[in-house]
Design an enzyme around this catalytic site. Structure first.
Site, PDB file in Angstrom:
ATOM      1  N   HIS A   1      12.371 -15.845 -60.083  1.00  0.00           N
ATOM      2  CA  HIS A   1      12.038 -15.283 -61.399  1.00  0.00           C
ATOM      3  C   HIS A   1      12.674 -16.106 -62.514  1.00  0.00           C
ATOM      4  O   HIS A   1      13.302 -15.572 -63.415  1.00  0.00           O
ATOM      5  CB  HIS A   1      12.510 -13.824 -61.462  1.00  0.00           C
ATOM      6  CG  HIS A   1      12.166 -13.119 -62.744  1.00  0.00           C
ATOM      7  ND1 HIS A   1      10.883 -13.017 -63.231  1.00  0.00           N
ATOM      8  CD2 HIS A   1      12.959 -12.495 -63.656  1.00  0.00           C
ATOM      9  CE1 HIS A   1      10.884 -12.353 -64.364  1.00  0.00           C
ATOM     10  NE2 HIS A   1      12.136 -12.028 -64.660  1.00  0.00           N
TER      11      HIS A   1
ATOM     12  N   ASP B   1       6.165 -11.520 -64.049  1.00  0.00           N
ATOM     13  CA  ASP B   1       5.450 -12.759 -63.722  1.00  0.00           C
ATOM     14  C   ASP B   1       4.013 -12.457 -63.294  1.00  0.00           C
ATOM     15  O   ASP B   1       3.079 -13.181 -63.639  1.00  0.00           O
ATOM     16  CB  ASP B   1       6.189 -13.515 -62.628  1.00  0.00           C
ATOM     17  CG  ASP B   1       7.606 -13.881 -63.026  1.00  0.00           C
ATOM     18  OD1 ASP B   1       7.819 -14.192 -64.216  1.00  0.00           O
ATOM     19  OD2 ASP B   1       8.496 -13.834 -62.161  1.00  0.00           O
TER      20      ASP B   1
END
Length: 371
Positions: free
Chosen positions: A234, A207
């Site tokens: 996530h 990310d």
């Protein structure tokens, strides 16, 4: 937290991976450095990726799921890392060929392949770090929760073996849904009496890698100098890039904020759809996982000021797990940093992600404790 350097200036030292890349594969030798971010606001301070010169390989690392799409690329990157002396590759099948292939590369790391459940204990014995990309990948139309039924059991069984054979190792979990598989791992380690919250990490590094890339592209910046903290979880809306804390400080219109935030949250789906059923984000995930593994090993070595965002046991919110910046050291996660000051826009996303992340955590805990 870490020493400052003027924006845009080259660091005096390189990370282990950058040093390795410069030695062995020039096109991969890009700088990966982050200075402390600050500029008048309390922020999630980022890593100063300063590292002493690599002296010797000393760590044994296992990759569980090494024959898969992420596992093979990750194993290649780890084989190139001069901090690693032994690389132990495990999967149900295919690892003997992967190990043989990698063993022909001219780096000092010794690679051994292990196939099948009967060899898992030997693969794990003596490991300092275990990385788990095992499980099925996402396909078009699948959410990370769709993976739960299969991947949850895989992570559970692998963690039982870790607790029995290398209970002191750091564990990096890639297998999705990470928001649930990390709590599963924690519960399994608790049941075995080996749980150390400082040594369990959900790899949310991708990310950050994506956020850095997309912001650099949008603002015409050198991606090697960009750092965007990403907090929360996530998956989908639980991924919260803190663009207000981006370094270098950048101005974003409301439209830019929305488009960048949503793109970072949905970037995994972007890759799944682009591959049209042929796989998920394997190459970028392997890159991000190698970066996180390197950071863990640098911390183990005693190098100061090593930071990465990671999904870990946390008291930053009321949730038992949450991703923020983490300072890595010999004991693992030596410090979990707070979220810091955020904008009203980011507060809105934070309020939305909390219940979804809580549900994923609860689902993992319930699974691990089911009789």
């Amino acid at each position: 937290v870490a020493s400052r350097r003027p924006p845009g200036t080259k660091p005096k030292t390189m990370s282990a991976m950058a040093t390795m890349n410069a030695r062995t594969c020039a096109p991969l030798g890009a700088r990966r450095t982050n200075a402390v971010r600050g500029a008048g606001r309390q922020v999630v301070t980022a890593t100063s990726r300063r590292v002493a010169a690599v002296t010797s390989a000393e760590y044994k690392v296992a990759v569980l799921g090494a024959a898969g799409g992420i596992g093979q690329s990750l194993s290649l990157l780890l084989k190139m890392n001069p901090l690693i002396s032994e690389l132990s590759l495990y999967d149900l099948r295919g690892t003997l060929g992967v190990a043989a292939d990698l063993s022909h590369t001219n780096t000092a790391c010794v690679v051994t392949g292990y196939e099948g459940p009967d060899s898992l204990a030997e693969a794990l014995t003596g490991c300092d770090l275990v990385v788990i990309p095992a499980g099925i990948p996402r396909k078009p139309g699948m959410s990370r929760d769709d993976l739960f039924a299969i991947n949850a059991g895989i992570v559970r069984d692998l963690c039982v073996a870790i607790a029995a054979n290398c209970p002191g190792a750091l564990v990096n979990i890639i297998s999705n849904p990470v928001n649930s598989t990390v709590p599963i791992a924690a519960e399994i380690f608790k049941q075995a009496g080996t749980y150390d919250p400082k040594k369990l990490f959900g790899v949310s590094t991708l990310d950050v890698v994506r956020a850095n890339t997309f912001v650099a592209q949008a603002k015409g910046l050198d991606v090697n100098d960009v750092d965007v903290p990403v907090v929360g979880g996530h998956a989908g809306i639980t991924i919260l890039p803190l663009l207000s804390q981006a370094y270098p400080a950048s101005e974003f219109t409301a439209d830019e904020l929305e488009k960048l935030t949503v793109r970072i949250q949905n970037a995994g789906t972007e890759v799944v759809e682009a591959k049209a059923g042929a796989g998920s984000a394997t190459l970028s995930m392997a890159y991000a996982a190698a970066r996180m593994a390197e950071a863990c090993l640098r911390g183990l070595s005693g190098e100061p000021d090593v930071y990465e965002c990671s999904y870990v046991a946390s008291t930053v919110t009321d949730l038992p797990f949450f991703a923020t910046k983490v300072r890595l050291g010999p004991g693992g996660a030596e410090e979990v940093l707070p979220v810091g000051d955020i904008t009203d826009y980011e507060k809105g996303w934070l309020e939305k992600l909390i219940p979804e992340l809580k549900a994923s955590i609860d689902k993992g805990v319930e699974f691990a404790n089911a009789k």
